[in-house]
Write a protein that holds these residues in place. Structure first.
Motif, PDB file in Angstrom:
ATOM      1  N   MET A   1       0.844  -1.170   0.000  1.00 54.57           N
ATOM      2  CA  MET A   1       0.000   0.000   0.000  1.00 54.57           C
ATOM      3  C   MET A   1       0.888   1.231   0.000  1.00 54.57           C
ATOM      4  O   MET A   1       1.902   1.277   0.659  1.00 54.57           O
ATOM      5  CB  MET A   1      -0.884  -0.040   1.238  1.00 54.57           C
ATOM      6  N   SER A   2       0.523   2.272  -0.730  1.00 53.05           N
ATOM      7  CA  SER A   2       1.365   3.460  -0.841  1.00 53.05           C
ATOM      8  C   SER A   2       1.292   4.314   0.420  1.00 53.05           C
ATOM      9  O   SER A   2       0.351   4.250   1.193  1.00 53.05           O
ATOM     10  CB  SER A   2       0.943   4.286  -2.058  1.00 53.05           C
ATOM     11  N   ASP A   3       2.319   5.161   0.622  1.00 52.68           N
ATOM     12  CA  ASP A   3       2.394   6.002   1.815  1.00 52.68           C
ATOM     13  C   ASP A   3       1.266   7.013   1.900  1.00 52.68           C
ATOM     14  O   ASP A   3       0.814   7.348   2.980  1.00 52.68           O
ATOM     15  CB  ASP A   3       3.738   6.737   1.856  1.00 52.68           C
TER      16      ASP A   3
ATOM     17  N   THR B   1      -8.803   4.814   9.303  1.00 46.53           N
ATOM     18  CA  THR B   1      -8.396   3.628  10.044  1.00 46.53           C
ATOM     19  C   THR B   1      -7.722   2.644   9.094  1.00 46.53           C
ATOM     20  O   THR B   1      -7.762   2.814   7.867  1.00 46.53           O
ATOM     21  CB  THR B   1      -9.619   2.937  10.680  1.00 46.53           C
ATOM     22  N   VAL B   2      -7.148   1.632   9.672  1.00 48.72           N
ATOM     23  CA  VAL B   2      -6.511   0.582   8.863  1.00 48.72           C
ATOM     24  C   VAL B   2      -7.515   0.035   7.858  1.00 48.72           C
ATOM     25  O   VAL B   2      -7.215  -0.137   6.681  1.00 48.72           O
ATOM     26  CB  VAL B   2      -6.000  -0.559   9.767  1.00 48.72           C
ATOM     27  N   TYR B   3      -8.729  -0.217   8.328  1.00 51.30           N
ATOM     28  CA  TYR B   3      -9.745  -0.838   7.479  1.00 51.30           C
ATOM     29  C   TYR B   3     -10.199   0.112   6.369  1.00 51.30           C
ATOM     30  O   TYR B   3     -10.418  -0.319   5.248  1.00 51.30           O
ATOM     31  CB  TYR B   3     -10.921  -1.298   8.340  1.00 51.30           C
TER      32      TYR B   3
ATOM     33  N   GLU C   1      -3.818  -7.202   8.930  1.00 53.31           N
ATOM     34  CA  GLU C   1      -3.364  -7.685  10.233  1.00 53.31           C
ATOM     35  C   GLU C   1      -1.994  -7.113  10.596  1.00 53.31           C
ATOM     36  O   GLU C   1      -1.768  -6.723  11.741  1.00 53.31           O
ATOM     37  CB  GLU C   1      -3.329  -9.210  10.248  1.00 53.31           C
ATOM     38  N   THR C   2      -1.099  -7.045   9.626  1.00 48.42           N
ATOM     39  CA  THR C   2       0.233  -6.494   9.869  1.00 48.42           C
ATOM     40  C   THR C   2       0.148  -5.027  10.245  1.00 48.42           C
ATOM     41  O   THR C   2       0.765  -4.581  11.221  1.00 48.42           O
ATOM     42  CB  THR C   2       1.112  -6.669   8.611  1.00 48.42           C
TER      43      THR C   2
END
Length: 124
Positions: A1-3, A10-12, A106-107
């Motif tokens: 995933m890009s910066d 959120t992560v999701y 998850e990471t």
């Protein structure tokens, strides 16, 4: 995933916007929508023929089985066939990509939890 995608949400939410997740949704929809339409059309045909083509549906094929009975049984066969096709499609096209997306989520979620714990323990 890009910066740039890591910066907000959120992560999701970030993964939901990712190319991998969008591809996973496309692959699912490419199977599910046409198959659903085909099954509903097949079921509607059965219902319409049962209601308005009684003579046709009553034609005896063998013994006491008529076309209506065979069509009705084929509804079950088509349901199981679609379930089998979906399982095969998921195993080949969806699961590998879903595993990749899940691993990334998850990471990144674990990294965020570590960062949050580090900030909570930092007295500054």
């Amino acid at each position: 995933m890009s910066d740039d995608k890591r910066a907000t949400g959120t992560v999701y939410e970030r993964f939901q916007a990712s190319d991998e997740f969008q591809e996973l949704k496309r692959r699912f929809r490419r199977f599910a929508f046409p198959m659903t339409a085909a099954f509903l059309a097949w079921y509607l045909l059965y219902v319409v023929l049962s209601g308005w083509a009684r003579d046709f549906m009553g034609v005896k094929l063998f013994s006491s089985a008529n076309i209506a009975l065979v069509f009705g049984l084929l509804q079950f066969v088509s349901t199981f066939a679609i379930a089998w096709l979906y399982a095969r499609h998921a195993e080949r096209k969806l699961d590998p990509l879903a595993d990749k997306v899940r691993g990334g989520v998850e990471t990144e979620a674990a990294a965020e939890r570590r960062d949050d714990l580090g900030k909570a323990e930092d007295p500054r």
